[in-house]
Scaffold this motif. Structure first.
Motif, PDB file in Angstrom:
ATOM      1  N   ILE A   1      54.287  42.114  37.514  1.00 52.77           N
ATOM      2  CA  ILE A   1      53.041  42.118  36.591  1.00 52.77           C
ATOM      3  C   ILE A   1      53.607  42.716  35.414  1.00 52.77           C
ATOM      4  O   ILE A   1      53.186  42.364  34.257  1.00 52.77           O
ATOM      5  N   ALA A   2      54.604  43.750  35.580  1.00 53.73           N
ATOM      6  CA  ALA A   2      55.052  44.434  34.175  1.00 53.73           C
ATOM      7  C   ALA A   2      55.575  43.171  33.173  1.00 53.73           C
ATOM      8  O   ALA A   2      55.446  43.196  31.986  1.00 53.73           O
TER       9      ALA A   2
ATOM     10  N   LEU B   1      48.375  32.939  29.137  1.00 53.45           N
ATOM     11  CA  LEU B   1      47.549  34.328  29.575  1.00 53.45           C
ATOM     12  C   LEU B   1      46.824  34.176  30.685  1.00 53.45           C
ATOM     13  O   LEU B   1      47.064  34.898  31.636  1.00 53.45           O
ATOM     14  N   TYR B   2      45.870  33.029  31.070  1.00 50.13           N
ATOM     15  CA  TYR B   2      45.439  32.706  32.158  1.00 50.13           C
ATOM     16  C   TYR B   2      46.066  32.776  33.490  1.00 50.13           C
ATOM     17  O   TYR B   2      45.748  33.277  34.473  1.00 50.13           O
TER      18      TYR B   2
ATOM     19  N   GLU C   1      52.903  41.379  31.647  1.00 50.67           N
ATOM     20  CA  GLU C   1      52.050  41.964  30.653  1.00 50.67           C
ATOM     21  C   GLU C   1      52.968  41.988  29.407  1.00 50.67           C
ATOM     22  O   GLU C   1      52.296  41.945  28.361  1.00 50.67           O
TER      23      GLU C   1
ATOM     24  N   ASP D   1      49.350  37.442  38.752  1.00 47.71           N
ATOM     25  CA  ASP D   1      49.187  39.135  38.949  1.00 47.71           C
ATOM     26  C   ASP D   1      48.235  39.230  39.535  1.00 47.71           C
ATOM     27  O   ASP D   1      48.507  40.393  40.637  1.00 47.71           O
ATOM     28  N   TYR D   2      47.016  38.734  39.819  1.00 47.47           N
ATOM     29  CA  TYR D   2      46.221  38.995  40.693  1.00 47.47           C
ATOM     30  C   TYR D   2      46.418  38.498  42.234  1.00 47.47           C
ATOM     31  O   TYR D   2      45.670  39.031  43.256  1.00 47.47           O
ATOM     32  N   PHE D   3      47.512  37.935  42.446  1.00 46.49           N
ATOM     33  CA  PHE D   3      47.820  37.208  43.714  1.00 46.49           C
ATOM     34  C   PHE D   3      48.224  38.408  44.758  1.00 46.49           C
ATOM     35  O   PHE D   3      49.080  38.883  44.538  1.00 46.49           O
TER      36      PHE D   3
ATOM     37  N   ARG E   1      47.794  35.971  34.399  1.00 49.54           N
ATOM     38  CA  ARG E   1      46.856  36.740  35.130  1.00 49.54           C
ATOM     39  C   ARG E   1      46.603  36.369  36.469  1.00 49.54           C
ATOM     40  O   ARG E   1      46.455  37.211  37.339  1.00 49.54           O
TER      41      ARG E   1
ATOM     42  N   THR F   1      42.072  32.779  39.809  1.00 51.07           N
ATOM     43  CA  THR F   1      43.025  33.107  40.580  1.00 51.07           C
ATOM     44  C   THR F   1      43.625  31.944  41.214  1.00 51.07           C
ATOM     45  O   THR F   1      43.383  30.898  40.960  1.00 51.07           O
TER      46      THR F   1
ATOM     47  N   VAL G   1      38.372  34.160  33.912  1.00 51.75           N
ATOM     48  CA  VAL G   1      39.334  34.354  34.736  1.00 51.75           C
ATOM     49  C   VAL G   1      39.517  33.853  36.052  1.00 51.75           C
ATOM     50  O   VAL G   1      38.734  34.082  36.887  1.00 51.75           O
TER      51      VAL G   1
ATOM     52  N   ARG H   1      51.818  38.629  27.760  1.00 49.03           N
ATOM     53  CA  ARG H   1      50.767  38.814  27.581  1.00 49.03           C
ATOM     54  C   ARG H   1      50.550  39.591  26.113  1.00 49.03           C
ATOM     55  O   ARG H   1      49.665  39.054  25.060  1.00 49.03           O
TER      56      ARG H   1
ATOM     57  N   HIS I   1      52.219  39.501  43.962  1.00 50.25           N
ATOM     58  CA  HIS I   1      52.916  39.905  42.430  1.00 50.25           C
ATOM     59  C   HIS I   1      53.272  41.506  42.789  1.00 50.25           C
ATOM     60  O   HIS I   1      52.333  42.259  43.037  1.00 50.25           O
TER      61      HIS I   1
END
Lengths: 365, 365
Positions: free
Chosen positions: A181-182, A275-276, A185, A282-284, A279, A120, A118, A188, A176
């Motif tokens: 994020i929602a 996906l990656y 998701e 969303d981690y940002f 993600r 970033t 994963v 994904r 984010h």
């Protein structure tokens, strides 16, 4: 997606350390350049692409045959003038257009798939900095990007503050939100719900999770447009019929358009990459990476900043840009900020908004 | 979904003509009532439910065991006072809680599945009127509904103007917008992309398209909440962990919440019903049914109206309610209108908004 054509790419000479603690060896970075690099290498502009974008910013896409995604902005005499600047655009790691990602070959000679670590946004930027190092470009005239490209521009400014003279971040955010994020998701889950996804191990079979990826794209695509823009473009108009069909075909133009967006996307994009990269977005959260205070991320910066938002963008609304501007003010960085009026929602940065052309051109002077 | 329990229901004595031109025979309408019907039958309130709602407005849900979906509003001494009013709530046709729909038995003794005719909101209302006829209720004290329930209330007022003294339409619209249609189309495509959907013929196998239905629910659920509400409730908080997992589990609370919403929904709802009801909502355009002008739909009405919107509802924003109010003004109908401030987005009509209680109670006096 279609078989991958050959790309211009370099292999990074050093392993890439990642935020997860893992390390990527033999990273490939695929990229395109436009315009001549000056002898002093002082005229380079790094252009960062969005979630589903790629390096073909101003040249024909090798899979779709379509023009580059920012031809209106990049070229001779255009706001990002390739008669003057050397423009570099690289495919981010994690993506699928020649840079190392889940679809590229892992140590055992088969695709990484979900064994890919994963990553970033900062990891993507580390890859871009690796490319600049190979190219011998110490300091960029500017780093420029919209949406996820703007995240990279801000991340580069925060983590490699000496590498860019100017930072132009358009229709973006420093973190984010829960809603962002929602939506990701949902995308994904749509991919993972497709049996063809097969835990990501679909490369050998050639049966790709197109149905799930198309649904993911459709959901995301709605967030790129404004309610007003959708009403103007489609309203409740019917598609190729004068009466409602009382069935489940695409009666409405907006349904037909979305289905087309979904299916077209699967021909050029890898589901695992989707996906990656979602993600990573969303981690940002740049503040979180720098002790919790966004201003601290930009302390001691030597760059000039320009932030641009659009009034109809509900994905990364103006308040998010303003949040960055306040942090830059607190850090004492020179920053200009403009909210432009445009009806196209988040996608405004890619579309016909003459005011954006003027802002971009002016800031790069 | 789980095996269907027994419901209180009547069978309509006459065939139901549909907007599609088809006719439904032997229609069952499942319903619940609360409070005593007065001897003159003048104290009946018809409560209309939303897309995924049902007749269990103020009593325990027979599948989930949860309290009724509007217990806070309906009951003795509550704003819709069952000590005073006889409240009727029926499952709409097309749904799956005892009223005729795609999961109920067709002429050949097996479920209709996708052979069920496409229905409209007006068809649902025709079913409700059929129920009122059987119950001998000529004129309602009020028809009340939120979201799709509000669409039914407005449709009843437009098509059966003599049947309701009062019309209370909350968080709703007189037509589905391009963006509304787009989100529903994503949900339908998610269901149809699930191989378990099997063109709707999944009843015999017992293998239901839960994965697709869950994705549809997740996408829709985001539209029921406000960005602000999501940020307040979840923000970027992590779920049962202190560090990001660098994987694809639900790291964030909002992801975990959405997954829970999606999977919980599949236990109580039929995927084909979801297709049919979203289609009915997308077809909804009262003006179109009445020659193109919304005011004409309400010409000669004998009802009093009340419209309520919420400032954080981006699914059916205040402008849509205002559009209805203007049409009612043009038709010379008595109408009151209030936009309430609440942070919960579209779902505000179901949640703790004391100002709504006062409006509802006051209008029903």
């Amino acid at each position: 997606m279609a078989p991958t054509p050959a790309f211009s790419a370099i292999t990074l000479p050093h392993a890439l350390p990642l935020d997860s603690g893992e390390v990527l060896e033999g990273v490939q970075i695929a990229f395109e350049t436009y315009g001549e690099l000056a002898a002093d290498k002082g005229n380079a502009i790094l252009l960062c692409h969005a979630l589903t974008g790629d390096q073909f910013v101003a040249s024909e896409h090798p899979i779709t045959g379509k023009p580059g995604w920012w031809e209106r902005m990049v070229g001779p005499g255009k706001p990002i003038d390739t008669g003057r600047f050397h423009v570099i655009c690289a495919n981010v790691i994690g993506s699928c257009m020649g840079s190392t990602g889940p679809a590229s070959e892992g140590p055992e000679g088969k695709p990484h798939a979900m064994a890919f670590p994963v990553i970033t946004i900062r990891d993507m930027v580390r890859g871009l900095i690796g490319l600049l190092d190979v190219l011998g470009i110490e300091r960029l005239h500017a780093v420029v990007g919209g949406s996820m490209g703007g995240m990279q521009a801000l991340s580069l400014a925060a983590n490699f503050p000496e590498r860019a003279e100017r930072v132009l971040a358009i229709a973006t955010t420093a973190r984010h939100s829960a809603q962002n994020i929602a939506f990701h998701e949902v995308g994904r889950q749509a991919i993972m719900a497709d049996p063809a996804w097969a835990d990501g191990e679909y490369y050998a079979s050639g049966i790709t999770p197109d149905a799930g990826l198309a649904v993911a794209r459709m959901a995301a695509h709605i967030t790129y447009l404004s309610e007003e823009g959708l009403t103007e473009k489609f309203g409740r108009r019917l598609q190729d019929r004068t009466e409602k069909g009382f069935g489940f075909d695409a009666d409405f133009q907006v349904e037909s358009y979305l289905r087309y967006q979904g299916s077209g996307f699967t021909r050029r994009f890898d589901a695992n990459s989707y996906l990656y990269i979602t993600r990573a977005m969303d981690y940002f959260d740049i503040a979180e990476e720098h002790g919790g205070l966004l201003a601290d991320a930009f302390a001691g910066t030597t760059s000039r900043f320009c932030l641009v938002s659009f009034d109809s963008d509900w994905l990364y609304p103006t308040a998010e840009s303003r949040h960055v501007v306040h942090a830059l003010n607190a850090a004492g960085a020179p920053v200009s900020f403009v909210e432009l009026s445009a009806p196209f929602g988040h996608d405004s940065f890619l579309l016909e908004v003459p005011a954006l052309d003027r802002v971009v051109k002016g800031f790069l002077e």
